[in-house]
Design a protein around this motif. Structure first.
Motif: not given
Length: 214
Positions: A69, A72, A158-161, A163-164, A202, A206
């Protein structure tokens, strides 16, 4: 005779601009022709107008592996710096601050690194190759730079899932830009647009959950 020679020379120049040296070959030649040290500025100069794409690939790839964490924030900032230049700079290649540009590394280490990644690059070069290049001007290139900048900002957040997929899109866009592959560039842009839709979903989900809890 002079006219024939001039015509032949212009045709060779045009062919070279449409079919540039592949990235794996360029890196290998840079190492072979350099001294004991190579600076980041020398690398950028060697890439010339393809340096935007090459540096996008370098900083996008680490985001494709699992990271702790907060990582990024560190890896996203260089992407924003590069994408911003691709969008807004008047230069045809990336500009590096003196302190960063003067950073040097051993050519021996660089040569070993190039040899290790060359098989992977060569496999990628069978898919990403010079074809249908439509960014013939710096003005047209700015549109891709704007998309790259938006994707870089999403990676930084910081966005969950979230970034990939933007990182993968930037890697494809960067490599396609380096190899002058118009089809690959379109594919990378489409992946990028999809990744933005996913990130937006997302964030909205959220927000809805937080609103429900509160």
């Amino acid at each position: 005779m002079t006219d024939i020679f001039a015509t032949d020379l212009s045709e060779r120049t045009a062919a070279h601009s449409h079919h540039p040296q592949q990235l794996s070959q360029l890196l290998r030649n840079l190492s072979l022709n350099a001294g004991s040290k190579i600076t980041l500025r020398e690398l950028a100069v060697a890439m010339e107008d393809r340096s935007f794409g090459a540096f996008l690939v370098v900083f996008a790839l680490p985001n494709l592996i699992p990271l702790p964490p907060g990582a990024t924030f560190i890896l996203g900032l260089p992407l924003i710096f590069i994408a911003w230049q691709m969008f807004a700079s008047r230069r045809t290649r990336i500009w590096l601050p003196k302190r960063i540009g003067d950073y040097a590394f051993d050519n021996t280490t660089f040569f070993v690194f190039v040899n290790r990644i060359s098989p992977w690059l060569q496999r990628a070069e069978t898919l990403i190759k010079p074809r249908g290049w439509f960014l013939g001007s710096r003005f047209a290139e700015r549109f891709i730079g704007l998309l790259a900048l938006i994707l870089a900002v999403v990676i930084f957040l910081p966005i969950p899932f979230g970034n990939w997929l933007p990182a993968f899109a930037l890697a494809v866009i960067g490599f396609a830009h380096t190899e002058r592959d118009g089809l690959g560039l379109v594919a990378g842009a489409l992946i990028g647009i999809v990744s933005l839709a996913v990130a937006a979903s997302v964030i909205l989900a959220a927000g809805a959950i937080l609103a429900f809890i509160i």
